[in-house]
Design an enzyme around this catalytic site. Sequence first.
Site, PDB file in Angstrom:
ATOM      1  N   LYS A  69      42.698 -42.357  -1.637  1.00  0.00           N
ATOM      2  CA  LYS A  69      42.955 -41.010  -1.131  1.00  0.00           C
ATOM      3  C   LYS A  69      42.230 -40.738   0.177  1.00  0.00           C
ATOM      4  O   LYS A  69      42.556 -39.803   0.875  1.00  0.00           O
ATOM      5  CB  LYS A  69      42.679 -39.944  -2.192  1.00  0.00           C
ATOM      6  CG  LYS A  69      41.284 -39.775  -2.670  1.00  0.00           C
ATOM      7  CD  LYS A  69      41.276 -38.596  -3.652  1.00  0.00           C
ATOM      8  CE  LYS A  69      39.960 -38.546  -4.388  1.00  0.00           C
ATOM      9  NZ  LYS A  69      40.002 -37.654  -5.533  1.00  0.00           N
ATOM     10  N   ARG A  70      41.265 -41.569   0.522  1.00  0.00           N
ATOM     11  CA  ARG A  70      40.606 -41.389   1.795  1.00  0.00           C
ATOM     12  C   ARG A  70      41.455 -41.945   2.946  1.00  0.00           C
ATOM     13  O   ARG A  70      41.419 -41.480   4.054  1.00  0.00           O
ATOM     14  CB  ARG A  70      39.238 -42.074   1.801  1.00  0.00           C
ATOM     15  CG  ARG A  70      38.124 -41.180   1.309  1.00  0.00           C
ATOM     16  CD  ARG A  70      36.863 -41.955   1.077  1.00  0.00           C
ATOM     17  NE  ARG A  70      37.042 -43.010   0.090  1.00  0.00           N
ATOM     18  CZ  ARG A  70      37.096 -42.794  -1.217  1.00  0.00           C
ATOM     19  NH1 ARG A  70      36.982 -41.586  -1.686  1.00  0.00           N
ATOM     20  NH2 ARG A  70      37.261 -43.787  -2.062  1.00  0.00           N
TER      21      ARG A  70
END
Length: 470
Positions: A239-240
């Site tokens: 998700k980064r």
Amino acid sequence: MPDTIRVRFAPSPTGLFHVGGARSALYNWAIARQQQGKFVLRIEDTDEARNKPEWVDGILNALSAIHINASDPAFEGPYFQSRNTVGQREAALKLFAEGKAYYCDCTREELVKRTGSQHLGYDGFCRDRGLEFQEGRALRFRTPDEGMTVVDDVVRGATEFPNNAIEDFVIARGNGSPVFVLANAADDIREGITHVIRGEEHLSNTPKQQLLWEAFGAELPVWAHLPVIVNEKRQKLSKRRDKVALEDYLAEGYLPDALVNYLMLLGWGPGDDVEIRPYEELEKLFRLEDVNKSSAFFDVKKLTAFNGEYIRALPVEDFVQACRRWLEAPYAPWAPEAYDDGVFRAVAELAQTRIALLSEITQYVDFLFLDAPTWDEASWNKAMKPGAAEVLKFTRARWADSEWTAEALRVGLEAAAAEHGLKLGKAQAPVRVAVTGRTVGLPLFESVQVLGRERTLARIDTAAARLQPA
Ligand code: GLU
């Protein structure tokens, strides 16, 4: 094993809904529905530092967006892990009472000192010290010293974990609170789960969980660990780094049905070449045994192509409704009162064949609702080459008294272009940019017809003046 299949989806409410979670949910859902079983939703909300109650609604909304509805008879729950802490503590104490777990008061420093390493597992120091519970003492599970724990996984086959490499792991902390592996196994058993279908990142927990299931005397579930999802660089989707939230895809205008179709094929295929098919068919065809071991590439381009196909297949009225959100504030760049539904409907079908994302709709129709087109410099420079002023001039002259139909407008421009030794295509570009602001868009003559004579001519005048200031 119980007569009916009971699968579960056990998300932690820590953020937006990950597409990997969506795939796990869909596979579980397919199995539950095709076998008239139950899909149990269990919210694993015991990590107080990371969990937020509002994410629970997010999970339910995301599931319903992919057609996993709480009102469906196959759906059960949601249950909350945090509400079974008593049951989980009792389960841990039962293991202690049966001699399958023991209390331990070793500190990390003591362990490191004894083993001479930061990395070695617990050395079993307290195994036979007969410690009773006291605040601060952790409860450890006594793992077998010999033999193998064999995790028989439908997707990955049998994986052997030598027992002597599985440390006596903590099942309850010094304050008595259960740790994840225990809570997860105790809840699964209590909820009568028959199939644990989840992401591969949990495979490493599985031998511990299996030992717990066995220690509780429960019949083992069918394990199925789904392949990792990777980006185009073959890195695990994160998700980064990557766009992973289902909500983000929906907000960009991916249709739920297209997402569902694409996600179902992420790591599984029915073995024929048909990729686009309705969920009902996918559900019937889905087989856990056919899930791939190798990682699954989340190909956004392919998803987008699927989406385009789904958009084109919509009945026009559904397409109009699906676009709604992007035709209104805050997405739409025009004043709300400038929007005219009849005007949009007049071009909807033309737009439907051209867009791959619903959010693209605004840029295709904004020229109809904005006072003046937004000329982006790149389009302007591309279209307004030498000779463009001339084209605008003769187009205006023709269209000033032309019959106002797409066909008449085309014939008029074509004839005028021919008189000036130009092909229609060449003549269209400056006119298109003058009227719509862009080099690509809906078919020009239909666009102009819907825009109307007055506004069209005014825009041509404005563009001409911009080209040749008086
Ligand atoms: N709560 C875990 C997670 O969100 C899932 C555990 C499981 O499926 O067993 O990753």
